[in-house]
Design a protein around this motif. Structure first.
Motif, PDB file in Angstrom:
ATOM      1  N   ALA A   4     -25.059 -29.533  22.658  1.00 14.59           N
ATOM      2  CA  ALA A   4     -23.859 -29.229  21.879  1.00 14.59           C
ATOM      3  C   ALA A   4     -24.162 -29.167  20.381  1.00 14.59           C
ATOM      4  O   ALA A   4     -23.298 -28.813  19.596  1.00 14.59           O
ATOM      5  N   MET A   5     -25.374 -29.530  20.008  1.00 21.30           N
ATOM      6  CA  MET A   5     -25.687 -29.549  18.576  1.00 21.30           C
ATOM      7  C   MET A   5     -25.738 -28.126  18.010  1.00 21.30           C
ATOM      8  O   MET A   5     -26.214 -27.210  18.659  1.00 21.30           O
ATOM      9  N   LYS A   6     -25.222 -27.975  16.812  1.00 18.45           N
ATOM     10  CA  LYS A   6     -25.271 -26.674  16.145  1.00 18.45           C
ATOM     11  C   LYS A   6     -26.434 -26.655  15.143  1.00 18.45           C
ATOM     12  O   LYS A   6     -26.845 -27.704  14.669  1.00 18.45           O
ATOM     13  N   ALA A   7     -26.889 -25.460  14.855  1.00 18.26           N
ATOM     14  CA  ALA A   7     -27.931 -25.319  13.828  1.00 18.26           C
ATOM     15  C   ALA A   7     -27.401 -24.473  12.686  1.00 18.26           C
ATOM     16  O   ALA A   7     -26.600 -23.552  12.894  1.00 18.26           O
ATOM     17  N   VAL A   8     -27.869 -24.785  11.488  1.00 19.57           N
ATOM     18  CA  VAL A   8     -27.494 -24.048  10.283  1.00 19.57           C
ATOM     19  C   VAL A   8     -28.778 -23.469   9.683  1.00 19.57           C
ATOM     20  O   VAL A   8     -29.760 -24.192   9.490  1.00 19.57           O
ATOM     21  N   ILE A   9     -28.759 -22.178   9.432  1.00 22.90           N
ATOM     22  CA  ILE A   9     -29.929 -21.529   8.819  1.00 22.90           C
ATOM     23  C   ILE A   9     -29.505 -20.933   7.477  1.00 22.90           C
ATOM     24  O   ILE A   9     -28.762 -19.953   7.438  1.00 22.90           O
ATOM     25  N   GLU A  44     -36.543 -20.640  18.081  1.00 20.28           N
ATOM     26  CA  GLU A  44     -36.958 -22.055  18.075  1.00 20.28           C
ATOM     27  C   GLU A  44     -35.748 -22.955  18.347  1.00 20.28           C
ATOM     28  O   GLU A  44     -35.838 -23.910  19.124  1.00 20.28           O
ATOM     29  N   ALA A  45     -34.615 -22.632  17.726  1.00 19.43           N
ATOM     30  CA  ALA A  45     -33.396 -23.423  17.951  1.00 19.43           C
ATOM     31  C   ALA A  45     -32.999 -23.372  19.418  1.00 19.43           C
ATOM     32  O   ALA A  45     -32.684 -24.410  20.028  1.00 19.43           O
ATOM     33  N   THR A  46     -33.041 -22.191  20.006  1.00 15.78           N
ATOM     34  CA  THR A  46     -32.589 -22.079  21.403  1.00 15.78           C
ATOM     35  C   THR A  46     -33.547 -22.813  22.339  1.00 15.78           C
ATOM     36  O   THR A  46     -33.118 -23.401  23.330  1.00 15.78           O
ATOM     37  N   ARG A  47     -34.847 -22.832  21.978  1.00 17.23           N
ATOM     38  CA  ARG A  47     -35.798 -23.595  22.812  1.00 17.23           C
ATOM     39  C   ARG A  47     -35.481 -25.086  22.788  1.00 17.23           C
ATOM     40  O   ARG A  47     -35.780 -25.807  23.732  1.00 17.23           O
ATOM     41  N   ALA A  48     -34.873 -25.559  21.688  1.00 16.91           N
ATOM     42  CA  ALA A  48     -34.507 -26.984  21.591  1.00 16.91           C
ATOM     43  C   ALA A  48     -33.118 -27.227  22.186  1.00 16.91           C
ATOM     44  O   ALA A  48     -32.567 -28.314  22.048  1.00 16.91           O
ATOM     45  N   GLY A  49     -32.537 -26.208  22.805  1.00 18.11           N
ATOM     46  CA  GLY A  49     -31.251 -26.390  23.486  1.00 18.11           C
ATOM     47  C   GLY A  49     -30.038 -26.077  22.629  1.00 18.11           C
ATOM     48  O   GLY A  49     -28.905 -26.331  23.027  1.00 18.11           O
ATOM     49  N   ILE A  50     -30.247 -25.519  21.435  1.00 25.19           N
ATOM     50  CA  ILE A  50     -29.119 -25.208  20.548  1.00 25.19           C
ATOM     51  C   ILE A  50     -28.615 -23.795  20.832  1.00 25.19           C
ATOM     52  O   ILE A  50     -29.400 -22.848  20.902  1.00 25.19           O
ATOM     53  N   GLU A  51     -27.318 -23.667  21.009  1.00 24.46           N
ATOM     54  CA  GLU A  51     -26.757 -22.364  21.362  1.00 24.46           C
ATOM     55  C   GLU A  51     -25.806 -21.812  20.312  1.00 24.46           C
ATOM     56  O   GLU A  51     -25.339 -20.684  20.428  1.00 24.46           O
ATOM     57  N   ASP A  52     -25.467 -22.626  19.333  1.00 17.97           N
ATOM     58  CA  ASP A  52     -24.507 -22.206  18.307  1.00 17.97           C
ATOM     59  C   ASP A  52     -25.201 -22.274  16.954  1.00 17.97           C
ATOM     60  O   ASP A  52     -25.653 -23.341  16.536  1.00 17.97           O
ATOM     61  N   ILE A  53     -25.287 -21.132  16.298  1.00 15.02           N
ATOM     62  CA  ILE A  53     -26.049 -21.070  15.044  1.00 15.02           C
ATOM     63  C   ILE A  53     -25.197 -20.456  13.944  1.00 15.02           C
ATOM     64  O   ILE A  53     -24.575 -19.405  14.138  1.00 15.02           O
ATOM     65  N   SER A 125     -23.328 -34.282  14.163  1.00 15.19           N
ATOM     66  CA  SER A 125     -24.677 -34.097  13.635  1.00 15.19           C
ATOM     67  C   SER A 125     -25.116 -32.662  13.889  1.00 15.19           C
ATOM     68  O   SER A 125     -24.662 -32.021  14.835  1.00 15.19           O
ATOM     69  N   PHE A 126     -25.999 -32.170  13.056  1.00 15.61           N
ATOM     70  CA  PHE A 126     -26.418 -30.766  13.158  1.00 15.61           C
ATOM     71  C   PHE A 126     -27.837 -30.603  12.633  1.00 15.61           C
ATOM     72  O   PHE A 126     -28.348 -31.467  11.915  1.00 15.61           O
ATOM     73  N   ALA A 127     -28.447 -29.488  13.006  1.00 16.73           N
ATOM     74  CA  ALA A 127     -29.809 -29.203  12.546  1.00 16.73           C
ATOM     75  C   ALA A 127     -29.745 -28.214  11.392  1.00 16.73           C
ATOM     76  O   ALA A 127     -28.875 -27.352  11.357  1.00 16.73           O
ATOM     77  N   VAL A 128     -30.649 -28.353  10.434  1.00 12.82           N
ATOM     78  CA  VAL A 128     -30.832 -27.345   9.389  1.00 12.82           C
ATOM     79  C   VAL A 128     -32.259 -26.823   9.528  1.00 12.82           C
ATOM     80  O   VAL A 128     -33.206 -27.605   9.663  1.00 12.82           O
TER      81      VAL A 128
END
Ligand code: G1P
Length: 294
Positions: A4-9, A44-53, A125-128
């Protein structure tokens, strides 16, 4: 939890180091072999299971959003020719993830760009992930950072040992060991210090797993190095807060390709291309021959 974690680029920089190529195109769209740099990061994000960017865009946003959209006439043309291989390549970037865009408005720094993600990310929490740093797909980093975040409930940053002469190009971390190898507790952070002032040669590389507290801190973070609102400065506040969960670092010892300046960008393309099955076998002997005649 990680799914469920989102990533921000962040992709709103001016890309001045690559002018004129970046006059009408974000630097994140520069091809690395045959894919724009940002597509490696999304993969890379999708490989870590992140689907929302969420991509933070500046001017020239159309290039970026078009890349992650379908192109009916091109797809139709390839379909009619029966070129399934290229059709798959075109369609791959449309189907990678659920991609959103927000404008930064003014380029006031990385911290300011991350703050623009607040409404989309919410209280989670989210990834950057920074597009200048490409992490080899054979070396998982983000998944390990997410696992550390879940275990410790804390902010996690990626660190890499660099030549002390080069630390002034990065955020630098003061650290102490934990009970796990290559996981450290971050006791201090400083953005782009002179080498004599650097607390270590551990550089922040462009992967972060942040807790939502960072947004409140960024709201009041004053411009720092270079007159920009620095993410490093906000994270220093979290690291210094002894009442909070703190900041941890995962020390990365794998393959990282820097595409942030022209020389490193050329090296990244060569390194990635020699490992490719379709290009490596011809490229490797050519490089040897070329180098022998330099
Ligand atoms: C940014 C960060 C810096 C980090 C670097 C990693 O700097 O501010 O702390 O070390 O990314 O690539 P930039 O390279 O955008 O100037």
């Amino acid at each position: 939890m990680s799914h469920a974690m989102k990533a921000v680029i962040p992709a709103a920089g001016l890309g001045t180091r690559f002018l004129p190529a970046t006059k009408a195109m974000p630097k994140e769209m520069l091809p690395v072999v045959d894919k724009p740099a940002i597509q490696y990061v999304v993969e890379e994000a999708t490989r870590a299971g992140i689907e929302d960017i969420l991509i933070i865009i500046g001017r020239n946003k159309n290039n970026l959003s078009n890349h992650f959209d379908s192109v009916p006439e091109l797809e139709q043309n390839l379909r009619e020719k029966g070129d399934e291989e290229r059709l798959a390549k075109v369609q791959q970037s449309n189907e990678l993830a659920d991609i959103h865009f927000v404008r930064q408005g003014e380029p006031k720094g990385l911290g300011h760009a991350v703050l623009r993600a607040r409404a989309h990310v919410g209280d989670a929490s989210f990834a950057v992930m920074l597009g200048d740093d490409l992490i080899d797909e054979r070396d998982g980093l983000l998944a390990e950072m997410i696992a550390q975040h879940e275990r410790r409930g804390a902010t996690v940053i990626a660190l890499m040992e660099v030549d002390p002469e080069a630390i002034h190009l990065y955020g630098a971390a003061a650290v102490e060991p934990t009970d796990e190898p290559d996981v450290v507790r971050v006791t201090g952070l400083v953005e782009k210090p002179a080498s004599e002032d650097a607390p270590s040669n551990l550089a922040i590389i462009g992967r972060y797993v942040l807790t939502p507290e960072v947004f409140d801190i960024l709201e009041r973070t004053e411009p720092g190095k270079g007159g920009e609102i620095q993410l490093t400065d906000a994270l220093q506040e979290l690291a210094a807060d002894s009442a909070g969960p703190g900041v941890y670092g995962v020390i990365f010892r794998g393959r990282r390709y820097d595409t942030g300046d022209r020389l490193d960008y050329i090296k990244a393309i060569v390194q990635l291309a020699v490992d490719r099955e379709d290009l490596g076998p011809e490229l490797r002997p050519w490089i040897k021959d070329f180098a022998a005649n330099l």
